[in-house]
Write an enzyme that holds these catalytic residues in place. Structure first.
Site, short mmCIF file in Angstrom:
data_model
loop_
_atom_site.label_atom_id
_atom_site.label_comp_id
_atom_site.label_asym_id
_atom_site.label_seq_id
_atom_site.Cartn_x
_atom_site.Cartn_y
_atom_site.Cartn_z
N LYS A 122 -21.07 36.74 23.67
CA LYS A 122 -19.87 36.62 22.83
C LYS A 122 -18.63 36.52 23.71
CE LYS A 122 -16.83 39.26 20.08
NZ LYS A 122 -16.47 40.59 19.71
N ASP A 140 -19.01 36.68 16.03
CA ASP A 140 -18.56 38.06 15.86
C ASP A 140 -18.97 38.51 14.45
OD1 ASP A 140 -16.89 36.81 14.13
OD2 ASP A 140 -15.03 37.49 15.03
#
Ligand code: SF4
Length: 230
Positions: A122, A140
């Protein structure tokens, strides 16, 4: 509606209602600052991170300043972001590796980024998309929740979701998908009480249609199932 057609419509609505060139929500003035801010954002709101980073970056203005920092000083500076002991340890170790292996520069390749302490896919994709403008999808909590509600992925694991979305979303939409979906997740498709009744995606959102159908009286649900108009 076929999934390809549904995705085309979803992307069109995203571009209609949310800006195409939203800045990253985490304030930063260089690549390393974005890397640090993204590490801090784990289990913490972007607003909280943005409150902490101005002083943090004043106290430690360079990669080397972080690499040579005392653990306790970094911990104190980031305490309010939660999990601060781990985060401080990772940030210092990350800065040390950048100094030792990459001459103080942040690399752009995902295989190299994920070798940095505290940096997962991420964080790596946030940096790749925002700084290097390399097409990448950041998964996310908002992207995960809403992509599942739209039915465009069935996976729960963020890495699998990322890979799944990469096969389904048009590449030119990858970078902005995250910022647009976050905006939608904050304003309308919230985790607990999504405002499906007034949502611009309702006609192409299986989850929203199911939620609203469940609120209809029994006779109406029956009529819908039989294909009658109510
Ligand atoms: S219809 Fe409801 S579940 Fe679907 S995107 Fe909109 S708010 Fe979210």
């Amino acid at each position: 509606m076929k999934q390809k057609q549904q995705i085309t419509t979803l992307m069109e609505i995203l571009d209609t209602y949310y800006p195409k060139d939203v800045e990253c929500y985490l304030h930063h003035s260089n690549t390393f600052e974005l890397l640090v801010a993204t590490i801090l954002s784990a289990q913490c709101t972007d607003d909280r991170v943005n409150l902490v980073t101005p002083n943090l970056f004043k106290q430690f203005p360079t990669v080397n300043a972080f690499a040579t920092a005392q653990l306790e000083d970094v911990e104190n500076a980031i305490k309010s972001t939660g999990f601060y002991k781990n985060k401080a340890k990772n940030i210092i170790a990350c800065a040390k590796r950048l100094m030792e292996v990459y001459g103080g520069e942040v690399p752009s390749e995902i295989e190299e980024l994920v070798t940095l302490p505290g940096v997962g896919r991420k964080t790596a994709n946030v940096v790749r998309g925002n700084i290097f403008k390399i097409p990448s999808i950041v998964v996310d909590t908002h992207v995960k929740r809403i992509s599942i509600r739209w039915g465009i992925t069935l996976y729960e694991d963020p890495v699998q979701i990322e890979k799944d979305l990469m096969t389904k979303l048009p590449k030119e939409h990858w970078i902005r998908y995250n910022t647009q979906v976050i905006a939608h997740g904050r304003a309308i498709c919230t985790a607990r009480n999504p405002k499906c009744e007034t949502c611009m995606f309702l006609t192409v959102c299986p989850h929203g249609l199911t939620r609203l159908r469940e609120k209809l009286p029994d006779e109406a649900q029956e009529a819908l199932q039989k294909g009658h108009m109510y």
